[in-house]
Structure formats: structure tokens, C-alpha cells
Design a protein around this motif. Structure first.
Motif, short mmCIF file in Angstrom:
data_model
loop_
_atom_site.label_atom_id
_atom_site.label_comp_id
_atom_site.label_asym_id
_atom_site.label_seq_id
_atom_site.Cartn_x
_atom_site.Cartn_y
_atom_site.Cartn_z
N ASN A 1 0.82 -1.21 0.00
CA ASN A 1 0.00 0.00 0.00
C ASN A 1 0.85 1.26 0.00
O ASN A 1 2.00 1.26 0.47
CB ASN A 1 -0.92 0.02 1.22
N ASP A 2 0.29 2.34 -0.48
CA ASP A 2 0.95 3.64 -0.49
C ASP A 2 0.37 4.54 0.58
O ASP A 2 -0.72 4.27 1.12
CB ASP A 2 0.80 4.30 -1.86
N ASP A 3 1.09 5.61 0.88
CA ASP A 3 0.63 6.56 1.88
C ASP A 3 -0.70 7.16 1.42
O ASP A 3 -0.77 7.75 0.33
CB ASP A 3 1.67 7.66 2.06
N VAL B 1 2.09 4.74 -6.71
CA VAL B 1 3.29 5.52 -6.45
C VAL B 1 4.51 4.69 -6.87
O VAL B 1 4.58 3.49 -6.59
CB VAL B 1 3.39 5.91 -4.96
N TYR C 1 4.63 8.57 -10.21
CA TYR C 1 3.33 7.91 -10.12
C TYR C 1 2.89 7.44 -11.50
O TYR C 1 3.24 8.02 -12.52
CB TYR C 1 2.27 8.83 -9.50
N ARG D 1 0.97 -3.06 -9.13
CA ARG D 1 1.18 -3.06 -7.68
C ARG D 1 1.77 -4.39 -7.22
O ARG D 1 2.67 -4.43 -6.37
CB ARG D 1 -0.14 -2.77 -6.97
N HIS E 1 7.18 -1.28 -1.62
CA HIS E 1 6.64 0.06 -1.90
C HIS E 1 7.74 1.08 -1.69
O HIS E 1 8.71 0.82 -0.98
CB HIS E 1 5.44 0.37 -0.99
N ALA F 1 8.18 4.73 2.99
CA ALA F 1 6.98 5.36 3.53
C ALA F 1 7.27 6.72 4.13
O ALA F 1 6.42 7.62 4.09
CB ALA F 1 6.34 4.43 4.57
N GLN G 1 7.35 9.16 1.32
CA GLN G 1 5.99 9.39 0.83
C GLN G 1 5.26 10.39 1.72
O GLN G 1 4.58 11.30 1.22
CB GLN G 1 5.21 8.07 0.78
#
Length: 488
Positions: A169-171, A197, A341, A353, A362, A365, A368
Motif C-alpha cells: 500500500n501507499d501513503d 506511487v 506515479y 502493484r 513500496h 513510507a 511518501q
């Protein structure tokens, strides 16, 4: 041993950090006996000619980090636990006559280093006239605002939020800022499920090639064009088709019809700087629907348009999921952050993803979150306005200098951006010019690498102005023109 320490006020780290790192190193090297106290703060400060408080703070940090133990009325000692898990490498006698090493030329299934790649001097900031493309000007970097966002991103509540494993997952704050602040500037409106991202635009391009190209696929790339995309496509491997460019960007010839995937830079063609007009964008989309090919739109430098009203992104005009949109903050905030992105249909983003998870899980973080705060607080919008003012001034300075000293060699970009694409005299070898110019404190980039053929034109070169002060542009171009006259 402490006489061997070398502290310098010229380094980017402060004296306290330098001392802390050097003491930690001699501890790990086993150079300090466990039963001997370290010198007192007063004595060491005198030996190193630094403030006593600098030594006290360094010792306290090493104590907190477990390198030292404090014994009452005795001083600081090395903590034996810090060395307890140190591996002792045994010395093994080996008969070198029978030892064999792997033949890496046979083991490697690919050798990307053998491709023709762009290279930039690491010390480019030391040159007086760095007409180098894609670098940022430290004088324009919003240091105070960026530090504020980085500081807030490492607050205790923030760390608790992002430090756990996010899996793939992304921020969420960064995703929201991309969706509601960055993309709408280009006329693109999508759901969070359509955004991923990436570690810069390059990462997005590599994943798209892996996901969409088969060995028999044909990828169309602009010529002159972005060399890294060509190299990415050929690593997969897949077939590559050079597509001609004119003063309106990618030409819509019949060569497009057989392509499975096309890479284009419509807002600011790389490297020629031309912009694709709206009518041609609609025609390209119609051609994609008719002949069933996909389009990668690299929308780089779209933010630095100060020459005309911005044209909507190709993605904003696409109604049939043909366009895969790639963006980044490298040309505005900083290339070293590696934040980009990818925007596309949910089915594609879902697989991208999953592929990203296998590569890097990812992007970091904490980065991000820092970027998300920078966007949310409006600092990025303010930065773009500052860059546009600076770039416009430099653009005008370079245009005037080229018209004066190299009047037949360049055409003013219609878009703006941060560089000029220059065609020198027919007998000019820009590769030789690069070497001669460097000897006179000038950096340029030969353009032959952007062409596909075995005998590319050698008289093209690129002049960037993103990292050179405006007052140095005219004298730099004047000197460069004199060198061109000498070697042509």
C-alpha cells in the motif's frame, strides 16, 4: 588512537556527528581495550581542539546507542555487548592452483552496462557553466519548507503510522494529493485504485515494459527520443520501432499502425522540446483505437510551461483506457527523491502493484509522507511558481545568447521547460565539443545518443538551464560558440 581522528568543519556533517561516528568505528574495530576508560571529555576536547560540549554530547549519544557504559567516578568504557556478536572470520588456506572463479560473462543473462546510456558528471556543480539537463538548482530548493515536512513526517505519531509494514500500500495522504492536486492540473480525474506511487518515472516505465511487452511485441519510440525507454524495451527483449518527430512532436505515420505500444512525450518532447498540438493528440487517440495499440504518456516538465496556455494531457482526452500516464516530481521538487506515479486502468494498476511488491514492496513510507505534507501545505504549488519565474528568465537569457552567438543553430522551444535542443553546424561533432568544452569549464550533452541508427547525426546537443544562474548563461554561450568555431 584518538590522535588518528580527523574532524573537519568543511564536511556536511557537524563535528559532534563526525566524532560520534569515528569513535563508534574504532570500537567496532576492537581498537579500544574493554578495561580502559575513554579519555575524559576535557582531555579529548583539548586533543582535538574542539569544544568540550561537543565531546560530552558525542559520548552521551554513544551511551544511549549502547556503545558505551558509564561507571561512576571512573568514566566511560566500551560496552562488551556491542562486540559480542561480532563474527570472527577464520583464515583458511586455499590452494590457488585449483581455485576457480565463475565466468560472469557467461553467467549473466543480461548486461545492461553494455547499452548506450546517458551519463552525467558527478561533480557537475563544480563547473562554472553547467548546461546540464535534469539537475536542480540548490538556490531554488525550498529548504525550510522541505525540512519542516521532513521533521513532521518523523514525529512520534507519524512514525507510528508509517513505520509498520505497509505490504504493497501507499501513503493515503500522498495518494489523495496526487489524485486531487497534481492530476487535476493536467485535466486527469481518476480514482485511488487507478494510481500507483513509483520510485520515479523510470520505475513506472520499467514495470510497464515488463507487464505489456512480449518478445514479439513492437514498441514505437520517438526519434530522437528518450534513450532509457529504448534500453528498457530491448532488455525485455522486444522489438523497437523508431518513430519520426517533427515540429509538432510525434508524427502520425503508418509506422504506428503495427505497434503494440507507443511511448511519447507530447507536452515537451524529449529531447527536441516541441509540443504536440491538441488536434494531433485527438488524431493519435483515434489511431490507437483503430489499430488497437496502447500509449505511454510521459508528461514530464508539464508544470514548467510559461510560453503558452497548457494543453490538456493526452490521458485527459482518452475515453477508452488507451493511455497510461507517467508523472514524477523529479523536475520540480528534486530528482534525488525518486518519487513518481503511474495512472492507468484498475486492472493494470492491480498487476503493477503486485509487480512492484516483488521489486521493492513500496517506495519508502517516510519519503511518501514528507512529499504528501509538502503537497498538502501548498509548498509544491509555490515552488512551481518560483521555478517558472526563474526558468523564464534563464530561457530568455539563453534564447538571446543563442540568437546572438549561434543564430543558425537553435529554435526556441514553444513550451518553455528547462532546456534548448541545438543543431550545430553540419560538420560539428558534439562529442568532441563536449570534451573541449569541459576543459573550459562548460558542460553540454551531445545529442547523438537520442537517435537509433548506427550512424546518428553528430551535430546535435542539449543545453539545460535548470542548474545554472542566469548571469552565467550569456558568457557561457559566448565561450561555447567560440569553441564551436574553432573545432568545426
Amino acid at each position: 588512537m584518538f590522535q588518528l581522528f580527523h574532524l573537519s568543519a568543511d564536511k556536511t556533517t557537524n563535528l559532534q556527528q563526525q566524532l560520534r561516528e569515528q569513535i563508534a568505528q574504532v570500537i567496532l574495530n576492537g581498537n579500544i581495550p574493554l578495561d580502559s576508560p575513554l579519555p575524559s571529555s576535557r582531555k579529548l576536547a583539548k586533543q582535538l581542539n574542539i569544544a568540550r560540549n561537543t565531546v560530552v554530547l558525542a559520548y552521551e549519544h554513544l551511551l544511549d546507542d549502547g556503545y558505551l557504559l558509564a561507571r561512576e567516578r571512573s568514566g566511560y568504557y566500551v560496552n562488551p555487548d556491542i562486540l559480542a556478536r561480532k563474527v570472527e572470520t577464520p583464515r583458511v588456506q586455499q590452494d590457488e592452483s585449483v581455485a576457480t572463479k565463475p565466468d560472469w560473462s557467461q553467467r549473466l543473462v543480461m548486461q545492461p552496462s553494455q547499452q548506450r546510456n546517458m551519463s552525467k558528471p558527478r561533480d557537475w556543480q563544480n563547473y562554472k557553466y553547467p548546461f546540464i539537463y535534469g539537475q536542480f538548482d540548490p538556490a531554488l530548493f525550498p529548504t525550510a519548507n522541505w525540512r519542516e515536512c521532513c521533521r513532521d513526517a518523523v514525529s512520534i505519531p507519524a512514525i507510528r503510522d508509517w513505520a509498520s509494514d505497509r505490504f504493497d500500500n501507499d501513503d493515503p495522504l500522498l495518494m489523495e494529493q496526487i489524485r486531487t492536486r497534481l492530476l487535476p492540473r493536467r485535466g486527469v480525474w481518476v480514482s485511488p485504485e487507478q494510481i500507483l506511487v513509483t520510485v520515479g518515472a523510470q520505475h513506472a516505465l520499467y514495470m510497464l515494459a515488463r507487464l505489456l511487452l512480449r518478445p514479439d511485441s513492437l514498441m514505437g519510440i520517438e526519434e530522437p527520443g528518450y534513450v532509457d525507454v529504448r534500453n528498457i524495451a530491448m532488455l525485455n527483449p522486444s522489438r523497437v520501432q523508431a518513430l519520426a518527430v517533427d515540429n509538432q512532436g510525434l508524427m502520425l505515420s503508418d509506422q504506428l499502425n503495427d505497434c503494440d505500444l507507443i511511448y511519447t512525450t507530447p507536452s515537451h518532447q524529449c529531447p527536441s522540446t516541441v509540443t504536440m498540438p491538441l488536434e494531433r493528440r485527438y488524431e493519435l487517440l483515434e489511431r490507437a483505437n483503430e489499430h488497437d495499440f496502447l500509449i505511454i504518456e510521459d508528461d514530464y516538465e508539464s508544470e514548467t510551461n510559461f510560453k503558452c496556455n497548457p494543453i490538456p494531457a493526452l490521458k485527459s482526452l482518452d475515453k477508452n483506457d488507451r493511455v497510461l500516464y507517467v508523472g514524477s516530481l523529479s523536475k520540480t521538487l528534486a530528482p534525488g527523491l525518486r518519487v513518481g506515479y503511474l495512472v492507468g486502468p484498475e486492472a493494470l494498476i492491480r498487476e503493477a502493484r503486485a509487480l512492484r511488491r516483488l521489486m521493492v514492496r513500496h517506495p519508502a513510507a517516510n519519503n511518501q509522507r514528507s512529499v504528501a505534507l509538502f503537497l498538502e501545505r501548498g509548498y509544491h504549488d509555490a515552488l512551481i511558481m518560483s521555478l517558472m519565474r526563474a526558468y523564464e528568465e534563464r530561457h530568455e537569457q539563453m534564447g538571446a545568447a543563442l540568437r546572438e552567438y549561434l543564430p543558425e543553430s537553435s529554435k526556441e522551444p514553444s513550451f518553455g521547460g528547462s532546456c534548448y535542443w541545438v543543431k550545430g553546424p553540419d560538420n560539428l561533432d558534439a562529442r568532441r565539443l563536449q570534451k573541449v568544452a569541459a576543459e573550459h569549464d562548460i558542460l553540454i550533452e551531445p545529442g547523438d545518443i537520442h537517435f537509433f541508427g548506427e550512424q546518428p547525426p553528430l551535430n546535435y546537443f542539449r543545453l539545460g538551464y535548470s542548474s545554472i544562474p542566469a548571469e552565467r548563461i550569456r558568457p557561457g554561450i559566448k565561450l561555447l560558440a567560440e569553441l564551436i568555431e574553432q573545432i568545426s
